[in-house]
Design a protein around this motif. Structure first.
Motif, PDB file in Angstrom:
ATOM      1  N   UNK A 187       0.813  -1.219   0.000  1.00  0.00           N
ATOM      2  CA  UNK A 187       0.000   0.000   0.000  1.00  0.00           C
ATOM      3  C   UNK A 187       0.846   1.268   0.000  1.00  0.00           C
ATOM      4  N   UNK A 188       2.076   1.194   0.486  1.00  0.00           N
ATOM      5  CA  UNK A 188       2.921   2.391   0.566  1.00  0.00           C
ATOM      6  C   UNK A 188       3.192   3.001  -0.812  1.00  0.00           C
ATOM      7  N   UNK A 189       3.657   2.217  -1.802  1.00  0.00           N
ATOM      8  CA  UNK A 189       3.874   2.836  -3.124  1.00  0.00           C
ATOM      9  C   UNK A 189       2.586   3.347  -3.758  1.00  0.00           C
ATOM     10  N   UNK A 190       1.467   2.640  -3.511  1.00  0.00           N
ATOM     11  CA  UNK A 190       0.185   3.119  -4.046  1.00  0.00           C
ATOM     12  C   UNK A 190      -0.195   4.452  -3.415  1.00  0.00           C
ATOM     13  N   UNK A 191      -0.009   4.589  -2.108  1.00  0.00           N
ATOM     14  CA  UNK A 191      -0.329   5.849  -1.415  1.00  0.00           C
ATOM     15  C   UNK A 191       0.535   6.976  -1.944  1.00  0.00           C
ATOM     16  N   UNK A 192       1.805   6.710  -2.164  1.00  0.00           N
ATOM     17  CA  UNK A 192       2.701   7.745  -2.700  1.00  0.00           C
ATOM     18  C   UNK A 192       2.296   8.153  -4.111  1.00  0.00           C
ATOM     19  N   UNK A 193       1.897   7.170  -4.900  1.00  0.00           N
ATOM     20  CA  UNK A 193       1.503   7.435  -6.281  1.00  0.00           C
ATOM     21  C   UNK A 193       0.226   8.265  -6.349  1.00  0.00           C
ATOM     22  N   UNK A 194      -0.765   7.930  -5.523  1.00  0.00           N
ATOM     23  CA  UNK A 194      -2.058   8.610  -5.598  1.00  0.00           C
ATOM     24  C   UNK A 194      -2.089   9.923  -4.823  1.00  0.00           C
ATOM     25  N   UNK A 195      -1.049  10.207  -4.031  1.00  0.00           N
ATOM     26  CA  UNK A 195      -1.028  11.479  -3.298  1.00  0.00           C
ATOM     27  C   UNK A 195      -0.896  12.667  -4.253  1.00  0.00           C
ATOM     28  N   UNK A 196      -0.373  12.430  -5.445  1.00  0.00           N
ATOM     29  CA  UNK A 196      -0.247  13.472  -6.473  1.00  0.00           C
ATOM     30  C   UNK A 196      -0.958  13.010  -7.742  1.00  0.00           C
ATOM     31  N   UNK A 197      -2.164  12.535  -7.551  1.00  0.00           N
ATOM     32  CA  UNK A 197      -2.901  11.884  -8.642  1.00  0.00           C
ATOM     33  C   UNK A 197      -3.363  12.874  -9.714  1.00  0.00           C
ATOM     34  N   UNK A 198      -3.698  14.107  -9.316  1.00  0.00           N
ATOM     35  CA  UNK A 198      -4.190  15.087 -10.291  1.00  0.00           C
ATOM     36  C   UNK A 198      -5.539  14.708 -10.868  1.00  0.00           C
ATOM     37  N   UNK A 199      -6.500  14.446  -9.996  1.00  0.00           N
ATOM     38  CA  UNK A 199      -7.805  13.948 -10.445  1.00  0.00           C
ATOM     39  C   UNK A 199      -8.532  14.937 -11.351  1.00  0.00           C
ATOM     40  N   UNK A 200      -8.527  16.223 -11.013  1.00  0.00           N
ATOM     41  CA  UNK A 200      -9.290  17.200 -11.793  1.00  0.00           C
ATOM     42  C   UNK A 200      -8.801  17.267 -13.235  1.00  0.00           C
ATOM     43  N   UNK A 201      -7.487  17.244 -13.424  1.00  0.00           N
ATOM     44  CA  UNK A 201      -6.952  17.281 -14.780  1.00  0.00           C
ATOM     45  C   UNK A 201      -7.345  16.033 -15.564  1.00  0.00           C
ATOM     46  N   UNK A 202      -7.307  14.888 -14.909  1.00  0.00           N
ATOM     47  CA  UNK A 202      -7.701  13.649 -15.581  1.00  0.00           C
ATOM     48  C   UNK A 202      -9.184  13.644 -15.933  1.00  0.00           C
ATOM     49  N   UNK A 203     -10.010  14.145 -15.002  1.00  0.00           N
ATOM     50  CA  UNK A 203     -11.455  14.136 -15.225  1.00  0.00           C
ATOM     51  C   UNK A 203     -11.867  15.052 -16.372  1.00  0.00           C
ATOM     52  N   UNK A 204     -11.066  16.065 -16.657  1.00  0.00           N
ATOM     53  CA  UNK A 204     -11.367  16.945 -17.781  1.00  0.00           C
ATOM     54  C   UNK A 204     -11.242  16.213 -19.113  1.00  0.00           C
ATOM     55  N   UNK A 205     -10.387  15.182 -19.147  1.00  0.00           N
ATOM     56  CA  UNK A 205     -10.078  14.519 -20.415  1.00  0.00           C
ATOM     57  C   UNK A 205     -10.665  13.115 -20.533  1.00  0.00           C
ATOM     58  N   UNK A 206     -11.036  12.512 -19.382  1.00  0.00           N
ATOM     59  CA  UNK A 206     -11.431  11.114 -19.396  1.00  0.00           C
ATOM     60  C   UNK A 206     -12.741  10.903 -18.655  1.00  0.00           C
ATOM     61  N   UNK A 207     -13.292   9.732 -18.854  1.00  0.00           N
ATOM     62  CA  UNK A 207     -14.548   9.392 -18.178  1.00  0.00           C
ATOM     63  C   UNK A 207     -14.304   9.105 -16.702  1.00  0.00           C
ATOM     64  N   UNK A 208     -15.385   9.142 -15.921  1.00  0.00           N
ATOM     65  CA  UNK A 208     -15.291   8.827 -14.496  1.00  0.00           C
ATOM     66  C   UNK A 208     -14.766   7.411 -14.303  1.00  0.00           C
ATOM     67  N   UNK A 209     -15.266   6.459 -15.076  1.00  0.00           N
ATOM     68  CA  UNK A 209     -14.834   5.064 -14.941  1.00  0.00           C
ATOM     69  C   UNK A 209     -13.345   4.928 -15.211  1.00  0.00           C
ATOM     70  N   UNK A 210     -12.857   5.612 -16.243  1.00  0.00           N
ATOM     71  CA  UNK A 210     -11.439   5.509 -16.592  1.00  0.00           C
ATOM     72  C   UNK A 210     -10.553   6.075 -15.494  1.00  0.00           C
TER      73      UNK A 210
END
Length: 280
Positions: A187-210
């Motif tokens: 879980x440690x590498x996953x937590x580090x990876x998702x701490x800077x996930x940038x959800x808003x930028x991704x959601x502008x370009x991709x679907x919620x499911x993606x």
């Protein structure tokens, strides 16, 4: 004299627009007194701008003879329609971005926007024009559902870590200690990876499911296959609700009730607990 009158009319129109926006903002901040005052100013300004254009009115507008020619009347209607579009766009932007961390509820916000939509429909605003107006609100609804999902995942991780720790205390076994260490290593590498996930930028370009799929750990990670399957069901429910909202151009009654029920932190824990029990 006509030029002075025109300048005063434009000033009154501008003040009316600002008063309307102020009334919407104050209403959502529960400032009912100031909202009523600003709403009154808007109505007075609207009368100042448009009432002089009518020569006489009979039985509440059933019959009215305009001073303008037909061409001028059409131009005036187009201006009113444009003002309504601008006002509606400002309302959608204000409600989409305002009060992201508190009240009013999604249902209350959508109720106001549904009233605005009715006005736009009366003014013959096209579906294409409305889609542009509601775009920021639809985008924030998608973000609302993603962040609800991600909070539940984080709460689930806390529950799982607590369960592994409890097993160590209960059994004092090497197997329990190794299981806890293995979970931590995954879980440690996953937590580090998702701490800077940038959800808003991704959601502008991709679907919620993606975006949810990109956020979740891969198979063989800190979630078991059964736990991943449980979260897949949860994802599909949120995607369904969001798709229905996107079709409407706003929260559906079902979606607003769902989001209002689970948006608070304590309810995130409750929902994570339900998913934990379902995955056992």
């Amino acid at each position: 004299m006509d030029k002075v009158r025109d300048i005063f009319s434009y000033f009154a129109a501008a003040m009316s627009i600002f008063a309307l926006l102020g009334a919407v903002y104050q209403a959502f901040n529960d400032q009912k007194g100031s909202a009523l005052t600003l709403g009154t100013i808007f109505l007075v300004g609207a009368l100042i701008v448009f009432l002089p254009q009518v020569e006489f009115i009979k039985t509440l507008g059933v019959e009215a003879r305009l001073r303008q020619t037909v061409t001028e009347a059409v131009a005036t209607l187009a201006s009113v329609r444009r003002l309504a579009e601008i006002s509606a766009r400002a309302s959608y932007l204000t409600i989409a971005w305002g009060n992201r961390l508190g009240t009013p509820s999604a249902r209350d916000k959508q109720s106001v926007l549904d009233d605005i939509d009715a006005q736009l429909s009366d003014l013959k605003v096209t579906p294409e024009e409305r889609a542009i107006i509601v775009k920021p609100w639809v985008a924030m609804i998608k973000a609302d559902f993603f962040f609800l999902y991600s909070r539940v995942v984080r709460e689930f991780a806390t529950i799982k870590a607590s369960d592994l720790t409890a097993r160590i205390h209960a059994t004092q076994s090497r197997e329990a200690q190794e299981a806890s260490m293995a979970h931590s290593d995954l879980i440690t590498p996953w937590s580090n990876q998702t701490s800077k996930f940038g959800a808003m930028e991704r959601l502008e370009r991709k679907s919620l499911a993606a975006v949810i799929d990109e956020y979740m750990p891969a198979k063989g990670g800190w979630l078991s296959e059964k736990e991943l399957a449980t979260f897949e069901t949860f994802k599909l429910e949120l995607v369904r609700l969001n798709d229905n909202c996107a079709k409407k151009g706003g929260y559906t009654p079902e979606a607003s009730d769902y989001y209002d029920r689970y948006k608070e932190g304590q309810n995130d824990k409750a929902q994570a607990k339900q998913l934990w029990e379902a995955s056992r």
